[in-house]
Design an enzyme around this catalytic site. Sequence first.
Site, PDB file in Angstrom:
ATOM      1  N   ASP A   1      28.252  15.736  76.204  1.00  0.00           N
ATOM      2  CA  ASP A   1      27.325  16.878  76.212  1.00  0.00           C
ATOM      3  C   ASP A   1      26.538  17.013  74.911  1.00  0.00           C
ATOM      4  O   ASP A   1      27.025  17.601  73.933  1.00  0.00           O
ATOM      5  CB  ASP A   1      28.133  18.163  76.473  1.00  0.00           C
ATOM      6  CG  ASP A   1      27.245  19.372  76.555  1.00  0.00           C
ATOM      7  OD1 ASP A   1      27.777  20.490  76.719  1.00  0.00           O
ATOM      8  OD2 ASP A   1      26.012  19.222  76.443  1.00  0.00           O
TER       9      ASP A   1
ATOM     10  N   ASP B   1      19.668  18.130  76.576  1.00  0.00           N
ATOM     11  CA  ASP B   1      21.023  18.601  76.863  1.00  0.00           C
ATOM     12  C   ASP B   1      21.649  17.865  78.040  1.00  0.00           C
ATOM     13  O   ASP B   1      21.341  18.155  79.201  1.00  0.00           O
ATOM     14  CB  ASP B   1      20.950  20.113  77.168  1.00  0.00           C
ATOM     15  CG  ASP B   1      22.315  20.699  77.470  1.00  0.00           C
ATOM     16  OD1 ASP B   1      22.361  21.859  77.924  1.00  0.00           O
ATOM     17  OD2 ASP B   1      23.329  20.007  77.257  1.00  0.00           O
TER      18      ASP B   1
HETATM   19  N1  LIG Z   1      27.373  26.651  75.519  1.00  0.00           N
HETATM   20  C1  LIG Z   1      26.806  25.717  75.771  1.00  0.00           C
HETATM   21  C2  LIG Z   1      26.083  24.559  76.097  1.00  0.00           C
HETATM   22  C3  LIG Z   1      26.636  23.400  76.630  1.00  0.00           C
HETATM   23  N2  LIG Z   1      27.932  23.184  76.923  1.00  0.00           N
HETATM   24  N3  LIG Z   1      25.671  22.490  76.800  1.00  0.00           N
HETATM   25  N4  LIG Z   1      24.503  23.045  76.400  1.00  0.00           N
HETATM   26  C4  LIG Z   1      24.747  24.297  75.958  1.00  0.00           C
HETATM   27  N5  LIG Z   1      23.766  25.077  75.497  1.00  0.00           N
HETATM   28  C5  LIG Z   1      22.390  24.638  75.478  1.00  0.00           C
HETATM   29  C6  LIG Z   1      21.615  25.766  74.850  1.00  0.00           C
HETATM   30  C7  LIG Z   1      22.585  26.878  74.593  1.00  0.00           C
HETATM   31  C8  LIG Z   1      23.954  26.385  74.929  1.00  0.00           C
END
Ligand SMILES: N#Cc1c(N)n[nH]c1N1CCCC1
Length: 339
Positions: free
Chosen positions: A225, A34
């Site tokens: 992202d 992420d």
């Molecule tokens: N909402 C959201 C989000 C984001 N903007 N970047 N990563 C996210 N998540 C990772 C696991 C759950 C949500």
Amino acid sequence: DQGEVSATPQLFDVEYLAPVQIGTPPQTLNLNFDTGSSDLWVFSSETPQQSRGGQKIFEIEKSSSAQRLANNTWAISYGDGSRSSGNVYLDVVSVGGVNVFNQAVESATSVSSSFISDAASSGLLGLAFDKLNTVKPSKQKTFITNALESLELGVFTANLKKSEPGNYNFGFIDETEFTGPLNYVDVDSSDGFWAFQATGYSVEGASGNGTGSPVVPIAHNAIADTGTTLLLLPAGINQAYYRQVKGAKEDPQAGGWTVPCKADLPDLTLHIGSYKAVIPGELILFAPIDTDDIKTAKTCFGGMQSSAGMPFAIYGDVFFKAQFTVFDVENGKLAFAPK
Ligand SMILES: N#Cc1c(N)n[nH]c1N1CCCC1
């Protein structure tokens, strides 16, 4: 040093999971990489049974190299309302053969429902900037910060694909994964995100003469992202795009823009400086919402939705399926190229 790992899409490409080795002997867990957050956290032997939904867990007691980071805890909440929290350990973490010793591995003692019901994901590996790490009182570094000194090139790259495995590379740029030159853009990491300025957009076919609408200068601040599924853009871009699609509608019941699953969607071009990032129309067709059978489904959710109410636009996985992306940690830049 350098490494490559597969990035395997889950159902409807809602997220991409990559294998990570943790501890001694190594335990392999599939994590959601992420670039929108900076905590490496896992389901573990400290996660209550009632909070597990079939995920593979990190068995802390089976790792001879795990060391508790005493008196430190973590707690994170994401934009979609999900959250998790727990204790902190230091252990060896390897991604595609790139080893980091004394990486903070955040063990979950509490996770929210959407994580419990996601059986395939054992946690997250954050790749945004250290500033966003939630460990207190001693903020911890991300895997990429810790790996940087050992990497051939201070970069990692994302090459996600629609409905098939792609890959993340660490420490090198694989020229076979993209076409043409890389287009570098400045990054503002002051808020901890891979933030950059997009300058406008154009919609293929909008002018009817096939060369696409003129560039509409809706400049917007955006973050790169990989942890977000869709492409979240200013409302005006959504309206200008979906107005070209017969049967498209903004449906609060569905949670946003929907299109007929059989629609022939125009390409969307996002202008980033002088670079034109083309998002093929078929990537803007997302999951069916009236049945689970895409062949018979009539209504599909749009792969682009509005970022209204958010501090920035979010270029999520739909974008990375269309564009090869370099996250240049060494120089604080992003680079994009068609595939
Ligand atoms: N909402 C959201 C989000 C984001 N903007 N970047 N990563 C996210 N998540 C990772 C696991 C759950 C949500």
